[in-house]
Design a protein around this motif. Structure first.
Motif, PDB file in Angstrom:
ATOM      1  N   ARG A   1      -5.476  -4.983  -6.274  1.00 26.88           N
ATOM      2  CA  ARG A   1      -6.440  -6.031  -6.661  1.00 26.88           C
ATOM      3  C   ARG A   1      -6.039  -7.348  -6.017  1.00 26.88           C
ATOM      4  O   ARG A   1      -6.859  -8.070  -5.476  1.00 26.88           O
ATOM      5  CB  ARG A   1      -6.481  -6.176  -8.182  1.00 26.88           C
TER       6      ARG A   1
ATOM      7  N   LEU B   1       0.830  -1.218   0.000  1.00 29.39           N
ATOM      8  CA  LEU B   1       0.000   0.000   0.000  1.00 29.39           C
ATOM      9  C   LEU B   1       0.858   1.258   0.000  1.00 29.39           C
ATOM     10  O   LEU B   1       0.502   2.267  -0.614  1.00 29.39           O
ATOM     11  CB  LEU B   1      -0.919   0.025   1.229  1.00 29.39           C
TER      12      LEU B   1
ATOM     13  N   THR C   1      -5.666   1.018 -11.855  1.00 27.83           N
ATOM     14  CA  THR C   1      -5.353   2.454 -11.860  1.00 27.83           C
ATOM     15  C   THR C   1      -6.456   3.219 -12.570  1.00 27.83           C
ATOM     16  O   THR C   1      -6.853   2.852 -13.694  1.00 27.83           O
ATOM     17  CB  THR C   1      -4.010   2.702 -12.585  1.00 27.83           C
TER      18      THR C   1
ATOM     19  N   VAL D   1      -2.492  -4.051  -9.582  1.00 28.43           N
ATOM     20  CA  VAL D   1      -3.214  -2.831  -9.191  1.00 28.43           C
ATOM     21  C   VAL D   1      -4.176  -2.399 -10.293  1.00 28.43           C
ATOM     22  O   VAL D   1      -3.962  -2.658 -11.478  1.00 28.43           O
ATOM     23  CB  VAL D   1      -2.257  -1.658  -8.864  1.00 28.43           C
TER      24      VAL D   1
ATOM     25  N   GLN E   1      -4.479   4.545  -7.341  1.00 24.27           N
ATOM     26  CA  GLN E   1      -4.409   3.092  -7.549  1.00 24.27           C
ATOM     27  C   GLN E   1      -5.012   2.340  -6.369  1.00 24.27           C
ATOM     28  O   GLN E   1      -5.034   2.849  -5.244  1.00 24.27           O
ATOM     29  CB  GLN E   1      -2.938   2.664  -7.721  1.00 24.27           C
ATOM     30  N   SER E   2      -5.480   1.130  -6.661  1.00 25.92           N
ATOM     31  CA  SER E   2      -5.956   0.257  -5.584  1.00 25.92           C
ATOM     32  C   SER E   2      -5.414  -1.147  -5.827  1.00 25.92           C
ATOM     33  O   SER E   2      -5.184  -1.553  -6.984  1.00 25.92           O
ATOM     34  CB  SER E   2      -7.487   0.250  -5.530  1.00 25.92           C
TER      35      SER E   2
END
Lengths: 92, 385
Positions: B353, B343, B377, B375, B350-351
């Motif tokens: 996945r 993180l 985006t 990720v 971004q997150s």
């Protein structure tokens, strides 16, 4: 200076363009307002009291009258008197 | 009379009991002794004279039955005697003044202004790593260098100004304007692609769709249009709206990290080591012998406390545990640490996945790990219509 005659002293002061008092030892009296009196070339104090002070000078005794008279400073050459000065006169 | 000179020389108030003040004054005068503030009350002549003339005054006035009585001594000499008589107090005062002057030569506080997205703790850490912390000597701090440290350490900071005021290091930062401009919802905008990418997730909340899942877009292509067509009584036109939606692309990021595979047993014995940072130096204190191969837990940058007062002195605390007092971490715990490390690597757009990792090597209790982060985006940015 003591060896010169008064006349010679006066002539000398004229020649050197100096104040006569500085040469011949006449008292130099400076009054600031009516609160401070400075006497140069004094010859001592004759009387000292809060309402009357007599200072000896070469021209005679100088009488200073007033109230709360204090000798503010006194060195061989000058005296400074402060207080409320009402009158200054020579006693001859 | 020079009053200042007299005060330095020190003077006395002298009283002479006499009925002849004139005689006393003339005697004093003939002997070249300077006096001032002479007052006569009909019985006592009181005046002031410098200290060094007192013995001569006594000689001169010996003709009178009473000698000169020093009523009071004033001026610098008296002040010195006064100080000498209160040595303990003035010594303590001198120590306090010296201590204040000494402590004033150090930085006791660091204040940061202007931080918006950048964490002030991160800026402090960057400064600490470069030797700038509380209790650092002011003369050893180069404010220009501190500014460079900040500018080089943070890409989001456009400018930094450092200034020392008293014992405070003031840092004023200016963060770079975010490139992804966020317009007010009342302003009509299109959503366009911020970069070349393949759209992998696509949802439209407001506006006209202009892309789909699987579409390859170029930077600047419209993803969701803010122009919504309408038809009213045979009249056709476009209504401008604030486009809303999501356009995500997928990418993979690889990172390396190192974590400890062991943790101390709760309540286990340990050796405490504290490293204090004071006056630009480090002082270490331990309460025992640190065994080789021990595991440590580190608590960084704590303030020394004196009761409830927090002093501006920092220390790092290491708690050293022997391996006998440690246990292996669980898989979930290891995954959690790796996830947190991942993180920290990604941007706010971004997150995560998914995460995959494998241990490359072991060094004592530590494992070097390669992490593969999947990720999503968000490539959509707003553009005013």
């Amino acid at each position: 200076m003591g060896k010169l005659s008064e006349g010679a002293k006066e002539k000398l002061s004229e020649r050197l363009s100096l104040p006569t008092s500085a040469i011949i030892g006449d008292p130099l009296i400076e009054l600031t307002g009516s609160n401070q009196l400075r006497i140069e070339n004094h010859k001592g104090i004759v009387k000292y009291a809060g309402n009357e002070t007599k200072v000896n000078t070469s021209l005679g005794t100088l009488l200073v009258t007033g109230t709360s008279l204090v000798i503010k400073s006194m060195i061989p050459e000058e005296i400074v008197i402060s207080g409320t000065i009402e009158k200054i006169e020579y006693l001859k | 009379m020079d009053n200042i000179l007299l005060k330095i020389k020190s003077y006395n108030i002298i009283s002479v009991k006499t009925r002849e003040p004139e005689k006393a004054l003339n005697l004093i005068n003939r002997n070249g002794i300077a006096i001032w503030d002479a007052v006569y009350d009909g019985n006592i002549l009181q005046f002031k004279a410098v200290n060094s003339d007192v013995s001569r005054l006594n000689e001169v006035l010996s003709v009178f039955t009473t000698e000169a009585v020093v009523e009071k001594q004033l001026g610098a000499q008296r002040a010195l005697r006064y100080i000498a008589g209160r040595k303990a107090f003035f010594s303590s005062l001198a120590v306090v003044v010296a201590a204040i002057l000494f402590f004033a030569s150090f930085i006791w506080k660091i204040e940061i202004y202007g931080a918006r997205d950048v964490e002030t703790s991160d800026i402090l850490n960057a400064l600490y790593d470069n030797g700038i912390r509380q209790s650092t000597k002011k003369s050893s701090i180069d404010t220009k260098e501190a500014e460079i440290v900040i500018l080089e350490s943070f890409s989001g900071i456009a400018d930094a100004m450092c200034e020392i005021k008293g014992s405070v290091l003031l840092i004023s930062i200016v963060e770079r304007e975010t490139p992804l401009v966020q317009f007010d919802k009342s302003i009509p905008v299109d959503l366009i692609a911020a970069t070349d990418a393949t759209v992998m997730e696509y949802e439209v909340y407001n506006g006209t769709p202009n892309a789909h899942v699987g579409k390859e877009v170029k930077e600047g292509d419209t993803l969701i249009s803010g122009l919504v067509p309408y038809e009213y009584r045979n009249e056709k036109g476009y209504q401008k709206v604030h486009a809303l939606g999501v356009a995500l692309t997928y990418e993979q990021i690889t990172m390396n990290t190192s974590i400890t595979l062991y943790k101390p047993i709760v309540g286990a014995e340990h050796v405490a080591q504290k490293i204090y940072y004071l006056f630009s130096r480090e002082f270490s204190a331990t309460n025992g012998q640190i065994e080789e191969g021990s595991l440590f837990l580190l608590s960084e940058k704590q303030n020394v406390r004196l009761g409830w007062i927090e002093l501006p002195i920092l220390y790092d605390e290491y708690k050293w545990y022997t391996m006998d007092n440690c246990m292996h971490k669980g898989d979930d715990e290891i995954y959690g640490e790796i996830y947190n490390a991942a993180l920290a690597q990604i941007s706010p757009k971004q997150s995560v996945r998914s995460i995959a990792y494998h241990i490359d090597s072991l060094e004592g209790q530590n494992a070097n790990i390669t992490v593969l982060i999947d990720v999503a985006t968000n490539i959509a940015i707003e553009k005013e219509i």
